[in-house]
Design a protein around this motif. Structure first.
Motif, PDB file in Angstrom:
ATOM      1  N   VAL A 187       0.848  -1.192   0.000  1.00 37.55           N
ATOM      2  CA  VAL A 187       0.000   0.000   0.000  1.00 37.55           C
ATOM      3  C   VAL A 187       0.885   1.244   0.000  1.00 37.55           C
ATOM      4  O   VAL A 187       1.881   1.311   0.734  1.00 37.55           O
ATOM      5  CB  VAL A 187      -0.920  -0.005   1.237  1.00 37.55           C
ATOM      6  CG1 VAL A 187      -1.696   1.299   1.339  1.00 37.55           C
ATOM      7  CG2 VAL A 187      -1.866  -1.205   1.180  1.00 37.55           C
ATOM      8  N   ARG A 214      -4.093   8.842   4.377  1.00 34.99           N
ATOM      9  CA  ARG A 214      -4.835   8.254   3.271  1.00 34.99           C
ATOM     10  C   ARG A 214      -3.874   7.490   2.360  1.00 34.99           C
ATOM     11  O   ARG A 214      -2.766   7.944   2.090  1.00 34.99           O
ATOM     12  CB  ARG A 214      -5.578   9.323   2.475  1.00 34.99           C
ATOM     13  CG  ARG A 214      -6.602  10.079   3.318  1.00 34.99           C
ATOM     14  CD  ARG A 214      -7.517  10.916   2.471  1.00 34.99           C
ATOM     15  NE  ARG A 214      -8.527  11.580   3.271  1.00 34.99           N
ATOM     16  CZ  ARG A 214      -9.613  12.164   2.784  1.00 34.99           C
ATOM     17  NH1 ARG A 214      -9.804  12.167   1.475  1.00 34.99           N
ATOM     18  NH2 ARG A 214     -10.488  12.737   3.577  1.00 34.99           N
ATOM     19  N   ILE A 252     -10.044  -5.135  -3.037  1.00 33.48           N
ATOM     20  CA  ILE A 252     -11.131  -4.853  -2.097  1.00 33.48           C
ATOM     21  C   ILE A 252     -12.256  -5.859  -2.311  1.00 33.48           C
ATOM     22  O   ILE A 252     -12.705  -6.089  -3.427  1.00 33.48           O
ATOM     23  CB  ILE A 252     -11.632  -3.413  -2.282  1.00 33.48           C
ATOM     24  CG1 ILE A 252     -10.488  -2.425  -2.044  1.00 33.48           C
ATOM     25  CG2 ILE A 252     -12.786  -3.127  -1.330  1.00 33.48           C
ATOM     26  CD1 ILE A 252     -10.861  -0.988  -2.294  1.00 33.48           C
ATOM     27  N   THR A 278     -13.676  -4.701   2.517  1.00 34.97           N
ATOM     28  CA  THR A 278     -12.620  -5.282   3.343  1.00 34.97           C
ATOM     29  C   THR A 278     -11.442  -5.688   2.470  1.00 34.97           C
ATOM     30  O   THR A 278     -11.579  -5.869   1.255  1.00 34.97           O
ATOM     31  CB  THR A 278     -13.117  -6.531   4.093  1.00 34.97           C
ATOM     32  OG1 THR A 278     -13.522  -7.525   3.150  1.00 34.97           O
ATOM     33  CG2 THR A 278     -14.284  -6.190   5.010  1.00 34.97           C
ATOM     34  N   ARG A 308      -9.389  -6.729   7.404  1.00 39.30           N
ATOM     35  CA  ARG A 308      -9.497  -5.312   7.769  1.00 39.30           C
ATOM     36  C   ARG A 308     -10.707  -4.705   7.055  1.00 39.30           C
ATOM     37  O   ARG A 308     -10.870  -4.845   5.849  1.00 39.30           O
ATOM     38  CB  ARG A 308      -8.242  -4.548   7.353  1.00 39.30           C
ATOM     39  CG  ARG A 308      -7.014  -4.870   8.187  1.00 39.30           C
ATOM     40  CD  ARG A 308      -7.080  -4.166   9.541  1.00 39.30           C
ATOM     41  NE  ARG A 308      -5.868  -4.399  10.308  1.00 39.30           N
ATOM     42  CZ  ARG A 308      -4.799  -3.623  10.263  1.00 39.30           C
ATOM     43  NH1 ARG A 308      -4.781  -2.561   9.456  1.00 39.30           N
ATOM     44  NH2 ARG A 308      -3.744  -3.893  10.999  1.00 39.30           N
ATOM     45  N   LEU A 362     -12.526  -1.343   5.727  1.00 41.04           N
ATOM     46  CA  LEU A 362     -11.967  -0.102   5.222  1.00 41.04           C
ATOM     47  C   LEU A 362     -13.001   1.017   5.216  1.00 41.04           C
ATOM     48  O   LEU A 362     -14.206   0.781   5.106  1.00 41.04           O
ATOM     49  CB  LEU A 362     -11.451  -0.300   3.787  1.00 41.04           C
ATOM     50  CG  LEU A 362     -10.451  -1.426   3.548  1.00 41.04           C
ATOM     51  CD1 LEU A 362     -10.082  -1.481   2.076  1.00 41.04           C
ATOM     52  CD2 LEU A 362      -9.214  -1.242   4.411  1.00 41.04           C
ATOM     53  N   LEU A 384     -13.646   4.114   2.684  1.00 41.59           N
ATOM     54  CA  LEU A 384     -13.242   4.451   1.335  1.00 41.59           C
ATOM     55  C   LEU A 384     -13.443   5.923   1.026  1.00 41.59           C
ATOM     56  O   LEU A 384     -14.355   6.569   1.556  1.00 41.59           O
ATOM     57  CB  LEU A 384     -14.027   3.610   0.318  1.00 41.59           C
ATOM     58  CG  LEU A 384     -13.918   2.082   0.449  1.00 41.59           C
ATOM     59  CD1 LEU A 384     -14.705   1.409  -0.656  1.00 41.59           C
ATOM     60  CD2 LEU A 384     -12.468   1.644   0.437  1.00 41.59           C
ATOM     61  N   VAL A 422      -8.262   5.018   0.265  1.00 43.09           N
ATOM     62  CA  VAL A 422      -8.699   4.454   1.541  1.00 43.09           C
ATOM     63  C   VAL A 422      -8.371   5.470   2.629  1.00 43.09           C
ATOM     64  O   VAL A 422      -7.217   5.884   2.788  1.00 43.09           O
ATOM     65  CB  VAL A 422      -7.994   3.107   1.833  1.00 43.09           C
ATOM     66  CG1 VAL A 422      -8.356   2.602   3.215  1.00 43.09           C
ATOM     67  CG2 VAL A 422      -8.371   2.077   0.771  1.00 43.09           C
ATOM     68  N   GLY A 424      -8.302   2.244   7.933  1.00 42.38           N
ATOM     69  CA  GLY A 424      -8.139   0.793   7.931  1.00 42.38           C
ATOM     70  C   GLY A 424      -6.773   0.317   7.500  1.00 42.38           C
ATOM     71  O   GLY A 424      -6.401  -0.812   7.801  1.00 42.38           O
ATOM     72  N   LEU A 425      -5.994   1.153   6.794  1.00 37.87           N
ATOM     73  CA  LEU A 425      -4.672   0.764   6.320  1.00 37.87           C
ATOM     74  C   LEU A 425      -3.703   1.925   6.493  1.00 37.87           C
ATOM     75  O   LEU A 425      -4.113   3.083   6.627  1.00 37.87           O
ATOM     76  CB  LEU A 425      -4.710   0.351   4.838  1.00 37.87           C
ATOM     77  CG  LEU A 425      -5.458  -0.933   4.490  1.00 37.87           C
ATOM     78  CD1 LEU A 425      -5.534  -1.111   2.980  1.00 37.87           C
ATOM     79  CD2 LEU A 425      -4.809  -2.153   5.135  1.00 37.87           C
TER      80      LEU A 425
END
Length: 382
Positions: free
Chosen positions: A58, A312, A320, A328, A340, A342, A344, A354, A357-358
């Motif tokens: 990511v 972000r 996804i 997720t 996880r 997310l 969005l 995103v 969540g990440l």
């Protein structure tokens, strides 16, 4: 009478009689327990079978144009021509082959010109005969200069002969043009994408019927004129404008994002499909881009005026998953996956923003096994 032996004292021991039955039952129990144990071990092994997945890192969102609209279409050339002959004739030689690059004026085929050559020979003979007659009239005109009336009559004859010579010259030019029409040339530089006639076949500029006459020699495409043609729902056409930046993704190369811009909106709608045709040009052409390839186009908005919020990230949209209506992904860490949920943001072409969540640098599953479980052990495909 002799004494008989007392048989009443003889008997079979009860323990000895039941021994074989108990032994068989014991063996059966042991086998059953063993099979159950093997089945349980096999089930556990299958349950713990490690699936293979593909992952991606990511990356942080560094800003960019938001996606306003997505549409599908095809790569089309602005210049495509089916090169045909100007006359009806038989193909003597054909030089065009699929994939061949040609230049302007390059010969693609030669047609049978025997009839045209005969007509040219006859026209030249007529012209020569008329020129000879004109020479005779000129001699007679000199000899008859003393007679005015006779002179005027010969002068008129001379004019008629000169007109006949002019007509003969015109017929010669027509015959020469017929011979030139038997040579089929490329109208522009490009690539032959279809060979439509073979040696010995009849070709004609119009269909002669019956299926035995070809109307074209070859199909030529100008590869420098390739562009994108998509149908946009008329409900969203207000989001499209001339010069608008777009991102194109060919179906053949799903990981290749090609920048471009809207060239024009065709000013008419399709009442059957309720769509408007939009054409976009590539910023830079590439040999991998071919006519009639399928393409997905994302129409982009204006550059954001503010810097993107920290935290972000962008992830591939294919990673996804929809889990009960919640977006997720599976995070890969230390040989296992972690589910996880997310939050969005906006779509960015082939990526998705995103907002929760990440984090930047996380490794997520993008492809592989579909039925993953939270905490399941996996292996990464190299």
């Amino acid at each position: 009478m002799a004494d008989r032996p007392d048989l009443s004292a003889l008997k079979i021991d009860e323990h000895a009689r039941r021994g074989p039955q108990r032994h068989g039952r014991r063996v059966l129990v042991i086998l059953t327990v063993g099979l159950l144990a093997l089945g349980g071990t096999g089930y556990a092994l299958l349950r713990e079978q490690v699936p293979e997945v593909q992952t991606a890192i990511v990356r942080a969102d560094k800003g960019g144009r938001p996606a306003l609209l997505n549409a599908s279409g095809y790569v089309t050339p602005r210049r495509r021509a089916t090169v045909a002959a100007k006359i009806t004739a038989r193909v003597n030689e054909i030089y065009a082959e699929e994939g061949m690059r040609v230049e302007v004026g390059q010969i693609l085929a030669r047609l049978d010109d025997s009839d045209a050559k005969v007509r040219l020979t006859a026209a030249i003979a007529d012209r020569d005969a008329t020129a000879a007659a004109l020479g005779d009239l000129q001699v007679n005109l000199v000899n008859a200069e003393r007679e005015l009336k006779r002179n005027e009559e010969l002068f008129q004859r001379r004019l008629i002969a000169e007109q006949q010579i002019g007509a003969a010259d015109a017929r010669i030019k027509m015959a020469e043009q017929d011979i030139d029409n038997c040579i089929v040339r490329a109208p522009f530089a490009g690539v032959v994408v279809s060979k439509d006639a073979q040696r010995g076949e009849m070709v004609s500029p119009i269909s002669a019927g019956g299926g035995f006459t070809r109307t074209g020699i070859a199909t030529l495409v100008d590869m420098t004129s390739l562009e994108i043609e998509v149908d946009v729902n008329e409900s969203y056409i207000a989001r499209v404008r001339d010069g608008q930046p777009v991102t194109a993704i060919l179906d053949a190369y799903p990981d290749w994002q090609i920048p471009g811009k809207v060239r024009t909106l065709i000013p008419t709608a399709d009442r059957q499909k309720a769509t408007v045709k939009v054409r976009a040009s590539f910023d830079k052409l590439d040999p991998r881009i071919l006519p009639d390839m399928g393409v997905k186009v994302t129409f982009l908005g204006d550059e954001p005026t503010a810097a993107p919020s920290s935290g972000r990230v962008l992830v591939p949209r294919t990673a996804i998953r929809d889990d009960g209506g919640k977006p997720t992904v599976f995070l890969y860490r230390d040989g296992r996956v972690e589910r996880r949920v997310l939050g969005l943001g906006q779509a960015r072409g082939n990526d998705q923003e995103v907002i929760a969540g990440l984090a930047d640098g996380d490794q997520i599953v993008t492809a592989g096994a579909k039925d993953l479980r939270d905490g399941q052990r996996v292996s990464v495909k190299r």
